[in-house]
Design an enzyme around this catalytic site. Structure first.
Site, PDB file in Angstrom:
ATOM      1  N   TYR A 256       0.861  -1.113  -0.087  1.00 24.45           N
ATOM      2  CA  TYR A 256       0.070   0.018  -0.096  1.00 24.45           C
ATOM      3  C   TYR A 256       0.798   1.280   0.125  1.00 24.45           C
ATOM      4  O   TYR A 256       0.535   2.314  -0.985  1.00 24.45           O
ATOM      5  CB  TYR A 256      -0.813  -0.170   1.344  1.00 24.45           C
TER       6      TYR A 256
ATOM      7  N   LYS B 115       0.879   4.103  -2.539  1.00 29.53           N
ATOM      8  CA  LYS B 115       0.539   5.462  -2.510  1.00 29.53           C
ATOM      9  C   LYS B 115       1.476   6.459  -2.502  1.00 29.53           C
ATOM     10  O   LYS B 115       1.224   7.468  -3.180  1.00 29.53           O
ATOM     11  CB  LYS B 115      -0.095   5.523  -0.750  1.00 29.53           C
TER      12      LYS B 115
HETATM   13  P1  NAD Z   1     -13.504   2.779   1.321  1.00 30.07           P
HETATM   14  O1  NAD Z   1     -13.204   1.132   1.428  1.00 30.07           O
HETATM   15  O2  NAD Z   1     -14.782   3.306   2.394  1.00 30.07           O
HETATM   16  O3  NAD Z   1     -13.899   3.226  -0.149  1.00 30.07           O
HETATM   17  C1  NAD Z   1     -12.943   2.739  -1.183  1.00 30.07           C
HETATM   18  C2  NAD Z   1     -13.957   2.488  -2.250  1.00 30.07           C
HETATM   19  O4  NAD Z   1     -13.100   2.368  -3.508  1.00 30.07           O
HETATM   20  C3  NAD Z   1     -15.085   1.550  -2.020  1.00 30.07           C
HETATM   21  O5  NAD Z   1     -16.123   1.801  -1.964  1.00 30.07           O
HETATM   22  C4  NAD Z   1     -14.620   0.457  -2.949  1.00 30.07           C
HETATM   23  O6  NAD Z   1     -15.876  -0.499  -3.453  1.00 30.07           O
HETATM   24  C5  NAD Z   1     -13.937   1.063  -4.057  1.00 30.07           C
HETATM   25  N1  NAD Z   1     -13.204   0.372  -4.916  1.00 30.07           N
HETATM   26  C6  NAD Z   1     -12.324  -0.522  -4.436  1.00 30.07           C
HETATM   27  N2  NAD Z   1     -11.797  -1.012  -5.742  1.00 30.07           N
HETATM   28  C7  NAD Z   1     -12.391  -0.585  -6.761  1.00 30.07           C
HETATM   29  C8  NAD Z   1     -12.028  -0.733  -8.002  1.00 30.07           C
HETATM   30  N3  NAD Z   1     -11.099  -1.596  -8.607  1.00 30.07           N
HETATM   31  N4  NAD Z   1     -12.749  -0.077  -8.829  1.00 30.07           N
HETATM   32  C9  NAD Z   1     -13.726   0.770  -8.466  1.00 30.07           C
HETATM   33  N5  NAD Z   1     -13.970   1.088  -7.162  1.00 30.07           N
HETATM   34  C10 NAD Z   1     -13.084   0.504  -6.287  1.00 30.07           C
HETATM   35  O7  NAD Z   1     -12.263   3.415   1.941  1.00 30.07           O
HETATM   36  P2  NAD Z   1     -11.854   4.943   2.079  1.00 30.07           P
HETATM   37  O8  NAD Z   1     -11.183   5.155   3.304  1.00 30.07           O
HETATM   38  O9  NAD Z   1     -13.058   5.970   1.625  1.00 30.07           O
HETATM   39  O10 NAD Z   1     -10.723   5.296   0.900  1.00 30.07           O
HETATM   40  C11 NAD Z   1     -10.693   6.135  -0.013  1.00 30.07           C
HETATM   41  C12 NAD Z   1      -9.509   6.206  -0.702  1.00 30.07           C
HETATM   42  O11 NAD Z   1      -8.811   7.093   0.630  1.00 30.07           O
HETATM   43  C13 NAD Z   1      -8.424   4.969  -0.943  1.00 30.07           C
HETATM   44  O12 NAD Z   1      -7.628   5.342  -2.074  1.00 30.07           O
HETATM   45  C14 NAD Z   1      -7.821   4.910   0.469  1.00 30.07           C
HETATM   46  O13 NAD Z   1      -6.558   4.257   0.177  1.00 30.07           O
HETATM   47  C15 NAD Z   1      -7.649   6.373   0.743  1.00 30.07           C
HETATM   48  N6  NAD Z   1      -7.201   6.646   2.260  1.00 30.07           N
HETATM   49  C16 NAD Z   1      -7.919   6.411   3.122  1.00 30.07           C
HETATM   50  C17 NAD Z   1      -7.637   6.921   4.495  1.00 30.07           C
HETATM   51  C18 NAD Z   1      -8.472   6.961   5.324  1.00 30.07           C
HETATM   52  O14 NAD Z   1      -8.133   7.270   6.604  1.00 30.07           O
HETATM   53  N7  NAD Z   1      -9.737   6.475   5.246  1.00 30.07           N
HETATM   54  C19 NAD Z   1      -6.147   7.122   4.618  1.00 30.07           C
HETATM   55  C20 NAD Z   1      -5.253   7.204   3.697  1.00 30.07           C
HETATM   56  C21 NAD Z   1      -5.575   6.875   2.373  1.00 30.07           C
END
Ligand code: NAD
Length: 303
Positions: free
Chosen positions: A164, A168
Site C-alpha cells: 500500500y 500510495k
Molecule cells: P472505502 O473502502 O470506504 O472506499 C473505497 C472505495 O473504493 C470502495 O467503495 C470500493 O468499493 C471502491 N473500490 C475498490 N476497488 C475498486 C476498483 N477496482 N474500482 C472501482 N472502485 C473500487 O475506503 P476509504 O477510506 O473511503 O478510501 C478512499 C481512498 O482514500 C482510498 O484510496 C484509500 O486508500 C485512501 N485513504 C484513506 C484513508 C482513510 O483514513 N480512510 C487514509 C489514507 C488513504
C-alpha cells in the site's frame, strides 16, 4: 469571504465513490453544481467481489437533493470505460478524483505476490488507466483538475503496508510529473493524504477519535483542488478531522567530497552528522533546483 465555488456545466468523475471518502466527495461536488460520475465496483475492502448497489445508492442520494449524477460500475483498471460513461452521459470531463482503493495488509515477510499485485493494480494501474483516458479530453479543452489519493502510509511508512505504501507514494510521483506535463494546458494535478472514518480505517482508530474523523471533513479540500479557483499544482496535502496542511520535500545542505580525488566509505562516515543535519535545509521544488547544490559543488573543482 471567497467567491462561491461552483461547477455548473462541469463534469466530475469520482472513483470508488460508493462509500467512504469518495461518497462524501461526490455528494459535495454535486451540491456545488457539478454533474457527477459515481464510479464504484462495490467490492470488499480486500478487493473481492462486486456490487452495483454501492454506486447506485449514492446516485440516488444526489438525485434526491436535485443534483445530477450517473453511476458507473467498472473497475478503475478499466478506467477508459469510466471516462466513456462521462462522455456518453454528459459529453465532457473536467475533474477526475482518483479515490478508489483497497487494502491487503501483511508484514513484508508474509506478503504474497497476489497481495502486492492487486494493491498495485487498483491504486496505481487504476489511477493510471482512468487518468490516461481522461487526459486527451482535458488537454483538448485546455482545462482539467486531477486529484490523486495518496496516504501518510506512503509518505511516512506503516507496519504491514509495504504494498500500500509503495502504491500510495507512487501516486505522488505520478502527481509530480503530470503537474509538469499538464501545466501548459491548464491541467492542474494535486494529491491528498487523507484520514477519515471509513470501513477501511474502522477498528484501526480509537472509537472516540474515529467518530470525529467524518469523511465530509476531507471533501472541501478535494472540491477546492478540483475547482478553477485552485491555481496550485503538484501539491501534496494531509487532511482530516477539519485540518489541512501541505507537505514538501526537505533536503539537508549536505557534505561535499573532492570528485577528482574520490572519497571512501570512511569519509562518508566522518561526514555523516553533516549529511543528516537539517539546519538551514533546502526545499527544492523541482529537478533543476534539486541539482543546483550538486552542480555548485562540482563547479568548485572545475574552475
Ligand atoms: P472505502 O473502502 O470506504 O472506499 C473505497 C472505495 O473504493 C470502495 O467503495 C470500493 O468499493 C471502491 N473500490 C475498490 N476497488 C475498486 C476498483 N477496482 N474500482 C472501482 N472502485 C473500487 O475506503 P476509504 O477510506 O473511503 O478510501 C478512499 C481512498 O482514500 C482510498 O484510496 C484509500 O486508500 C485512501 N485513504 C484513506 C484513508 C482513510 O483514513 N480512510 C487514509 C489514507 C488513504
Amino acid at each position: 469571504m471567497s467567491d462561491a465555488i461552483r461547477f455548473e456545466d462541469q463534469v466530475v468523475i469520482v472513483t470508488g465513490a460508493g462509500g467512504g471518502l469518495g461518497r462524501a466527495h461526490a455528494l459535495l461536488f454535486a451540491r456545488q453544481g457539478a454533474k457527477v460520475v459515481v464510479n464504484d465496483l462495490g467490492g470488499s475492502t480486500h478487493g473481492e467481489g462486486a456490487n452495483a448497489s454501492a454506486a447506485d445508492k449514492v446516485v440516488e442520494e444526489i438525485r434526491a437533493f436535485g443534483g445530477t449524477a450517473v453511476a458507473n460500475h467498472d473497475s478503475v483498471t478499466d478506467g477508459d470505460k469510466i471516462v466513456q460513461t462521462a462522455l456518453d452521459h454528459f459529453g465532457r470531463i473536467d475533474v477526475l478524483v482518483n479515490n478508489a482503493g483497497i487494502l491487503r495488509d501483511k508484514s513484508f515477510h508474509k506478503m504474497e505476490d497476489a497481495d502486492w499485485d492487486l494493491v498495485y493494480r487498483v491504486h496505481v494501474e487504476g489511477a493510471y488507466k482512468t487518468t490516461h483516458a481522461a487526459w486527451p479530453h482535458l488537454r483538448e479543452q485546455n482545462f482539467g483538475r486531477v486529484i490523486f489519493t495518496s496516504s501518510t502510509s506512503g509518505i511516512y511508512g506503516n507496519f504491514g503496508q509495504s504494498n500500500y505504501g509503495m502504491a500510495k507514494l507512487g501516486l505522488y510521483g505520478l502527481t509530480r510529473t503530470l503537474a509538469i506535463e499538464g501545466r501548459k494546458n491548464n491541467i492542474l494535478v494535486n494529491a491528498i493524504a487523507p484520514t477519515g472514518a471509513t470501513r477501511m480505517t474502522e477498528g484501526l482508530i480509537p472509537p472516540q477519535v474515529f467518530e470525529q474523523l467524518k469523511p465530509e471533513l476531507v471533501s472541501p479540500l478535494v472540491v477546492y483542488l478540483g475547482s478553477a479557483a485552485c491555481q496550485d499544482t503538484g501539491g501534496l496535502f494531509e487532511v482530516g478531522g477539519g485540518w489541512v496542511g501541505k507537505v514538501r520535500w526537505e533536503r539537508s545542505l549536505g557534505a561535499g567530497f573532492d570528485p577528482k580525488a574520490g572519497f571512501s566509505p570512511e569519509d562518508v562516515a566522518a561526514q555523516w552528522q553533516r549529511i543528516c543535519d537539517f539546519e538551514g535545509a533546502a526545499h527544492p521544488a523541482d529537478n533543476v533546483e534539486a541539482l543546483k547544490e550538486m552542480m555548485a559543488h562540482l563547479q568548485k573543482y572545475t574552475l
